[in-house]
Design an enzyme around this catalytic site. Structure first.
Site, short mmCIF file in Angstrom:
data_model
loop_
_atom_site.label_atom_id
_atom_site.label_comp_id
_atom_site.label_asym_id
_atom_site.label_seq_id
_atom_site.Cartn_x
_atom_site.Cartn_y
_atom_site.Cartn_z
CG HIS A 72 -2.09 -0.88 1.14
ND1 HIS A 72 -3.15 -0.81 2.01
CD2 HIS A 72 -2.40 -1.84 0.24
CE1 HIS A 72 -4.07 -1.71 1.66
NE2 HIS A 72 -3.62 -2.36 0.60
CE1 TYR A 201 -4.98 3.63 9.18
CE2 TYR A 201 -5.44 3.60 11.53
CZ TYR A 201 -4.73 3.13 10.45
OH TYR A 201 -3.77 2.17 10.62
N PRO A 294 -3.46 -0.12 19.31
CG PRO A 294 -5.41 -1.28 18.80
CD PRO A 294 -4.69 -0.63 19.93
CE LYS A 298 4.44 3.02 13.46
NZ LYS A 298 4.82 2.50 12.19
CE1 TYR A 383 0.29 2.57 8.24
CE2 TYR A 383 -1.09 3.84 9.74
CZ TYR A 383 -0.89 2.73 8.94
OH TYR A 383 -1.87 1.77 8.87
C1 PHB Z 1 -5.35 -4.51 11.24
O1 PHB Z 1 -5.49 -4.75 10.04
O2 PHB Z 1 -5.58 -5.36 12.11
C2 PHB Z 1 -4.92 -3.16 11.64
C3 PHB Z 1 -4.53 -2.25 10.67
C4 PHB Z 1 -4.16 -0.99 11.02
C5 PHB Z 1 -4.18 -0.61 12.35
C6 PHB Z 1 -4.55 -1.51 13.33
C7 PHB Z 1 -4.92 -2.79 12.98
O3 PHB Z 1 -3.83 0.65 12.67
#
Ligand code: PHB
Ligand code: APR
Length: 390
Positions: A72, A201, A294, A298, A383
């Site tokens: 990505h 997000y 989460p 990270k 990120y």
């Molecule tokens: C996930 O795909 O589980 C996931 C992806 C991004 C995040 C947290 C969890 O920031």
């Protein structure tokens, strides 16, 4: 039993460490309370940073990842009526990869089998001894009920947030920092193609939502919920309605496709750092030393970064050169605190607070990181991941 490095915990930290040590000719034994199947089927996060992937490639662990992971360029950040794409490749020169921790764990288990790694599963009563001497050991009861002792030159605690290693660092030298949050995540796995090319997000007055994915046919979603929410409070209909509202179904023609939900669970969030990450002949890596919420994915990447520093440090130590082992805790903690800050920052920017002043600050921050190149670059750099050894 005797080995050079006793590793407590066969999660990603423990298995990756044993792999890197073996490549350097260092022998280890890994001890794990759970079964191999249990460890390899836990659902965890799904985003690998560029530096994580580079390390796995260099270690010869990325064949399947290179075939199956989805690269990505960035993420979408949104709030009601606005969605913005941040392109990490343009902003920071690095990308991220969608590859579930579950898949990485399977690859690590396969590599451990291939090299004949000694991993003792389903143990009990793990206890660490003589850590301040150069003959430390770990005692445990094996799956047949026999009490055993593993003697080593070094013990590494890779036993996650609930294992015994962290508290084996004496209380008078250990410092901890902790932040709890007023919300949890309801995590959902669904047999449906992702409705987006890259992760979304979403800030929303009803609460944060995240659209992630595992493959072309499996999507992963999260919804902000109050702490201690019983999972039964969220029926399939309520989940899909909540996701549709928060992710903006119908906004500018975007549609959320629904499908059968195959797993759901409520995940609490916290930040925790325990230091030092070394005491005598005990070293800590991964969740044993630090937990991040989460948001920003990270946790696994930080565990990999610890191990990338620790493996060469232990190899040198066992050959008589102490310098890197002595520097390990301070060096690792630089990145730990950077990721702790970033994860806290993403979390507090995106999770809806009951305080109207906080909401205005969050929206202002979101507008800034999506409209200013300086703001966007800061997010992208963190990120997509700082270089190992930052
Ligand atoms: C996930 O795909 O589980 C996931 C992806 C991004 C995040 C947290 C969890 O920031
Ligand atoms: N004895 C032996 N093993 C133990 C013990 C014990 N007393 N206690 C816990 N363990 C094992 C757990 O069963 C688990 O398999 O240690 C392992 C720790 O693995 P993880 O929790 O996956 O931690 P780590 O390998 O550091 O990986 C970090 O996991 O939680 C995520 O966000 C985190 O993605 C990151 C990754």
């Amino acid at each position: 039993m005797r080995t050079q490095v006793a590793i407590v915990g066969a999660g990603p930290s423990g298995l990756l460490l044993s792999h890197l040590l073996a490549a350097d000719g260092i022998e280890s034994v890994v001890l794990e309370t759970r079964s191999e199947e249990y460890v390899a089927s836990r659902i965890r996060a799904g985003i690998l940073e560029q530096s994580t992937v580079d390390l796995l490639r260099a270690a010869g662990l990325a064949d399947r990842l290179d075939r199956e992971a989805d690269p990505h360029r960035g993420i979408h950040l949104q709030w009601p009526h606005e969605r913005h794409h941040l392109d990490f490749v343009e902003l920071a020169g690095r990308q991220v990869f969608v590859y579930g921790q579950t898949e990485l764990q399977k690859d690590l288990v396969a590599a451990a089998h291939a090299r004949g790694q000694d991993v003792v599963y389903e143990i009990d009563d793990t206890a660490l001894h003589d850590l301040e001497t150069d003959r430390p050991s770990v005692t445990f009861t094996d799956s047949g009920g026999t009490a055993r002792r593993l003697e080593a030159e070094v013990v590494v605690g890779c036993d996650g947030s609930f294992g015994p290693s962290r508290t084996a660092v004496p209380a008078d030298v250990r410092r901890t920092w902790e932040r709890t949050y007023d919300y949890s995540w309801l995590g959902i796995l669904a047999d449906v193609a992702p409705s987006t090319d890259e992760l979304i997000y979403a800030w929303h007055p009803d609460g944060f939502a995240l659209h992630s994915m595992r493959s072309a046919t499996v999507s992963r979603f999260y919804l902000q919920v109050p702490n201690d929410t019983p999972v039964e409070e969220w029926s399939e209909d309520r989940i899909w309605e909540g996701l549709a509202t928060r992710l903006g179904h119908g906004q500018d023609g975007w549609e959320l496709t629904t499908g059968p939900i195959t797993d759901r669970s409520v995940l609490p969030m916290r930040s925790h750092v325990s230091q030092p990450m070394r005491h005598g002949r005990l070293f800590l890596a991964g969740d044993a030393a630090h937990i991040v919420p989460p948001t920003g994915a990270k946790g696994l990447n930080l565990a990999v970064a610890d191990v990338a520093l620790l493996a060469p440090a232990l190899t040198a130590l066992l050959r008589g050169d102490h310098a890197r082992a002595d520097a390990y805790s301070d060096t690792a903690l630089r990145r730990v605190w950077r990721c702790t800050h970033f994860s806290w920052w993403m979390t507090t920017m995106l999770h809806t607070s009951p305080d109207p002043f906080d909401r205005q600050l969050q929206l202002s921050q979101l507008r800034w990181v999506t409209s200013s190149e300086a703001g966007a670059t800061g997010l992208a750099e963190n990120y997509a991941g700082l270089p190992i050894g930052f």
